[in-house]
Motif scaffolding. Structure first.
Motif, PDB file in Angstrom:
ATOM      1  N   LYS A   5      31.178 -16.861  86.097  1.00  0.00           N
ATOM      2  CA  LYS A   5      32.001 -17.971  86.587  1.00  0.00           C
ATOM      3  C   LYS A   5      32.750 -17.550  87.855  1.00  0.00           C
ATOM      4  O   LYS A   5      32.944 -18.355  88.767  1.00  0.00           O
ATOM      5  CB  LYS A   5      32.998 -18.386  85.501  1.00  0.00           C
ATOM      6  CG  LYS A   5      33.408 -19.838  85.602  1.00  0.00           C
ATOM      7  CD  LYS A   5      34.407 -20.168  84.498  1.00  0.00           C
ATOM      8  CE  LYS A   5      34.509 -21.630  84.216  1.00  0.00           C
ATOM      9  NZ  LYS A   5      33.675 -22.316  83.351  1.00  0.00           N
TER      10      LYS A   5
ATOM     11  N   SER B 284      33.349 -28.982  86.847  1.00  0.00           N
ATOM     12  CA  SER B 284      33.770 -28.720  85.476  1.00  0.00           C
ATOM     13  C   SER B 284      35.262 -28.990  85.411  1.00  0.00           C
ATOM     14  O   SER B 284      35.978 -28.827  86.387  1.00  0.00           O
ATOM     15  CB  SER B 284      33.443 -27.292  85.059  1.00  0.00           C
ATOM     16  OG  SER B 284      34.386 -26.424  85.589  1.00  0.00           O
TER      17      SER B 284
ATOM     18  N   ALA C 213      31.033 -31.085  73.455  1.00  0.00           N
ATOM     19  CA  ALA C 213      32.020 -30.781  74.501  1.00  0.00           C
ATOM     20  C   ALA C 213      33.198 -29.958  74.012  1.00  0.00           C
ATOM     21  O   ALA C 213      34.037 -29.537  74.798  1.00  0.00           O
ATOM     22  CB  ALA C 213      32.514 -32.040  75.221  1.00  0.00           C
TER      23      ALA C 213
ATOM     24  N   LEU D 184      26.741 -27.456  79.306  1.00  0.00           N
ATOM     25  CA  LEU D 184      27.840 -27.076  80.199  1.00  0.00           C
ATOM     26  C   LEU D 184      27.451 -27.451  81.615  1.00  0.00           C
ATOM     27  O   LEU D 184      26.266 -27.441  81.965  1.00  0.00           O
ATOM     28  CB  LEU D 184      28.175 -25.580  80.085  1.00  0.00           C
ATOM     29  CG  LEU D 184      27.138 -24.539  80.417  1.00  0.00           C
ATOM     30  CD1 LEU D 184      27.831 -23.197  80.622  1.00  0.00           C
ATOM     31  CD2 LEU D 184      26.114 -24.385  79.297  1.00  0.00           C
ATOM     32  N   SER D 185      28.465 -27.828  82.385  1.00  0.00           N
ATOM     33  CA  SER D 185      28.204 -28.320  83.743  1.00  0.00           C
ATOM     34  C   SER D 185      27.358 -27.350  84.551  1.00  0.00           C
ATOM     35  O   SER D 185      26.444 -27.761  85.259  1.00  0.00           O
ATOM     36  CB  SER D 185      29.500 -28.514  84.519  1.00  0.00           C
ATOM     37  OG  SER D 185      30.504 -28.987  83.706  1.00  0.00           O
ATOM     38  N   GLU D 186      27.699 -26.066  84.462  1.00  0.00           N
ATOM     39  CA  GLU D 186      27.019 -25.088  85.301  1.00  0.00           C
ATOM     40  C   GLU D 186      25.505 -25.137  85.093  1.00  0.00           C
ATOM     41  O   GLU D 186      24.732 -24.994  86.041  1.00  0.00           O
ATOM     42  CB  GLU D 186      27.503 -23.669  84.966  1.00  0.00           C
ATOM     43  CG  GLU D 186      28.970 -23.428  85.291  1.00  0.00           C
ATOM     44  CD  GLU D 186      29.874 -23.699  84.098  1.00  0.00           C
ATOM     45  OE1 GLU D 186      29.702 -24.732  83.411  1.00  0.00           O
ATOM     46  OE2 GLU D 186      30.767 -22.872  83.844  1.00  0.00           O
TER      47      GLU D 186
ATOM     48  N   THR E  63      27.752 -17.649  79.840  1.00  0.00           N
ATOM     49  CA  THR E  63      28.510 -18.848  79.471  1.00  0.00           C
ATOM     50  C   THR E  63      29.853 -18.534  78.848  1.00  0.00           C
ATOM     51  O   THR E  63      30.726 -19.379  78.812  1.00  0.00           O
ATOM     52  CB  THR E  63      27.743 -19.676  78.420  1.00  0.00           C
ATOM     53  OG1 THR E  63      27.612 -18.869  77.241  1.00  0.00           O
ATOM     54  CG2 THR E  63      26.378 -20.097  78.928  1.00  0.00           C
TER      55      THR E  63
ATOM     56  N   ASP F  57      30.247 -18.489  75.858  1.00  0.00           N
ATOM     57  CA  ASP F  57      30.180 -19.152  74.550  1.00  0.00           C
ATOM     58  C   ASP F  57      29.490 -18.238  73.556  1.00  0.00           C
ATOM     59  O   ASP F  57      28.430 -17.673  73.845  1.00  0.00           O
ATOM     60  CB  ASP F  57      29.380 -20.462  74.651  1.00  0.00           C
ATOM     61  CG  ASP F  57      30.154 -21.545  75.381  1.00  0.00           C
ATOM     62  OD1 ASP F  57      31.375 -21.663  75.146  1.00  0.00           O
ATOM     63  OD2 ASP F  57      29.532 -22.262  76.181  1.00  0.00           O
TER      64      ASP F  57
ATOM     65  N   ARG G 138      34.728 -18.076  71.979  1.00  0.00           N
ATOM     66  CA  ARG G 138      34.528 -17.750  73.387  1.00  0.00           C
ATOM     67  C   ARG G 138      34.776 -16.262  73.577  1.00  0.00           C
ATOM     68  O   ARG G 138      35.567 -15.661  72.856  1.00  0.00           O
ATOM     69  CB  ARG G 138      35.553 -18.499  74.251  1.00  0.00           C
ATOM     70  CG  ARG G 138      35.497 -19.988  74.191  1.00  0.00           C
ATOM     71  CD  ARG G 138      34.598 -20.577  75.231  1.00  0.00           C
ATOM     72  NE  ARG G 138      34.844 -20.087  76.581  1.00  0.00           N
ATOM     73  CZ  ARG G 138      34.020 -20.358  77.612  1.00  0.00           C
ATOM     74  NH1 ARG G 138      32.944 -21.101  77.444  1.00  0.00           N
ATOM     75  NH2 ARG G 138      34.289 -19.883  78.809  1.00  0.00           N
TER      76      ARG G 138
ATOM     77  N   ASN H   8      38.554 -28.272  79.846  1.00  0.00           N
ATOM     78  CA  ASN H   8      38.601 -26.808  79.850  1.00  0.00           C
ATOM     79  C   ASN H   8      39.852 -26.329  80.570  1.00  0.00           C
ATOM     80  O   ASN H   8      40.104 -26.735  81.698  1.00  0.00           O
ATOM     81  CB  ASN H   8      37.394 -26.230  80.584  1.00  0.00           C
ATOM     82  CG  ASN H   8      36.092 -26.689  79.974  1.00  0.00           C
ATOM     83  OD1 ASN H   8      36.081 -27.240  78.888  1.00  0.00           O
ATOM     84  ND2 ASN H   8      35.006 -26.480  80.666  1.00  0.00           N
TER      85      ASN H   8
END
Ligand code: AMP
Ligand code: ZN
Length: 435
Positions: free
Chosen positions: A65, A90, A211, A236-238, A300, A302, A326, A337
């Motif tokens: 990120k 995001s 989400a 996820l947006s990415e 991620t 996640d 996470r 987020n």
């Protein structure tokens, strides 16, 4: 039911051949079109020609990120802006959030993948879909919307909020499916009950929820109060937005990952070592068909694990377990987020408060609440107009947090030197939600 029988039920060897071909193309393309990737690969001593088998992906460095933030806003796009037809970001709107772009073909792919999700949930073009994911920069609303249209279903572009109106629409339009965060589904059910509406009598038969993290306990509760089947959707947006993975109605145990478009690995978040299927770890995705914003080995943060056992629905796509946590400190508050560091950045801009704060996250009536406790400076108490000054500070923080991060917070100003100090790693967040 399966939307794209050809690709969702490929024999694994055929799928892997396709993945390898697409991976090679993607790695070549990012190396030649994204300066960031050329530098990253050069520094790691790898070249696109090193990809001979799928396993060779392991030799490549991760994308994080932070890399995306460093290249804010468009630095990692692999196509010129003239080919980009959509931008999303995001959640969390402070500078240096993550901006993603889509070509026309990317939007097409995304719509198809969401259509696959809807069909996995048993929906057809005869369904009416109430879409209560937020429309806007967040990928949820438009992502589900385009998928529903692709399927040919009737979509109600409800977006989030305005709960009473949502309940009226649920009664009057008679949607058969609902898409929103799982906590909002419970909140809707509760509000409906308070309005005297028999929520079980609605036409809803299935819900597509994601989400934010949720549990089997929440699933049971939603299924009871709304009398529907509740299914998990992940994205996820990415990587794209919703529709990276989806549970099927037949299996309801883990979400099928659309592996013809995304390669998935699980890693040990401490060491980066790739873990065998079944072992819990951090999910890492590589996109192999995206044009505008391809990512190689994106971490991620996640936590989940992969299931490779066949599923009774007939899809050959591997599945991922629900997200169990996470590997960083990101919080998801009402679907938004939030990083504690972003809150800290807002507080640092406010005169009269000290950088000593605690965050308390709770869930009341199925809605997340955030309380920010922050110390005020000594000088404030020297001011004759103390109360007024304190009120102004409080108001300013509430407003800035809402403006920059998109969440509503309760602010509690406390006296200097009253919050706990930490030796070593600070633990300023108390997440008291029971999900
Ligand atoms: P965003 O890019 O704003 O859509 O946020 C993506 C993040 O939301 C993911 O990285 C996950 O942490 C979380 N998320 C999305 N879907 C789920 C899900 N079904 N269960 C748990 N967390 C999810
Ligand atoms: Zn299945």
């Amino acid at each position: 039911m399966i939307y794209n029988e050809d690709f969702e039920t490929l024999p694994r060897e055929v799928l892997e051949t396709l993945q390898l071909k697409r991976l090679k193309q993607t790695v070549q393309r990012v190396y030649h079109t994204v300066g960031f990737y050329r530098r990253l690969f050069d520094e790691a001593g790898v070249t696109p020609d090193d990809i001979k088998t799928l396993d060779d992906l392991k030799k490549f460095p991760f994308t994080t990120k932070q890399h995306l933030r460093d290249n804010y806003p468009f630095g990692m796009f692999a196509v010129p802006m003239s080919s980009v037809v959509r931008l999303h970001a995001s959640s969390g709107t402070t500078g240096r959030s993550v901006v993603v772009g889509y070509t026309k073909r990317d939007i097409d792919t995304w719509s198809e993948l969401v259509a696959r999700c809807l069909v996995a949930a048993g929906l057809t073009k005869n369904d009416i879909i109430h879409n209560a994911y937020g429309y806007g920069l967040f990928t949820g609303g438009l992502g589900l919307h385009y998928g529903a249209e692709r399927l040919g279903a009737s979509v109600i572009p409800m977006s989030g909020g305005n709960t009473r109106r949502q309940i009226t629409i649920l009664q009057d339009f008679g949607p058969t499916a609902i898409c929103c965060t799982p906590s909002y589904a419970l909140n809707l059910a509760e509000e409906g009950k308070a309005m005297g509406v028999d929520m079980k009598a609605l036409k809803l038969r299935v819900g597509i929820f994601g989400a934010e993290p949720w549990s089997d306990r929440m699933r049971q509760e939603i299924e009871n109060v709304l009398e529907i089947k509740a299914l998990n959707i992940f994205g996820l947006s990415e990587i794209m937005g919703p529709g990276v993975a989806m549970e099927c109605l037949e299996g309801r145990n883990g979400m099928h990952i659309f592996e013809d478009h995304f390669l998935v690995e699980t890693i040990n978040p401490e060491t980066g070592e790739v873990l065998p299927p079944g072992e819990p770890g951090e999910l890492v995705f590589t996109t192999v068909t995206k044009e505008a914003f391809p990512l190689i080995r994106y971490r991620t943060r996640d936590l989940s694990r992969l299931f490779t056992e066949p599923c009774r629905c007939g899809r050959t796509l591997h599945r991922m377990d629900r997200i169990t946590g996470r590997s960083d400190d990101m919080l998801i508050i009402r679907g938004v987020n939030v990083f504690p560091s972003q809150i800290e950045a807002v507080l640092l801009e406010v005169t009269g408060v000290e950088p000593h704060y605690h965050l308390i996250v709770e869930r009341a009536d199925n809605l997340d609440t955030l309380e920010i406790q922050v110390e005020v400076s000594e000088q404030i108490f020297a001011d004759s107009d103390e109360i007024k000054v304190l009120q102004n500070i409080e108001r300013r923080i509430v407003k800035d947090i809402k403006d920059y991060l998109g969440v509503t917070a309760k602010v509690k100003l406390v006296e200097p030197k009253t919050l706990e100090r930490f030796e070593g790693k600070a633990s300023r967040v108390q997440d008291k939600r029971k999900i």
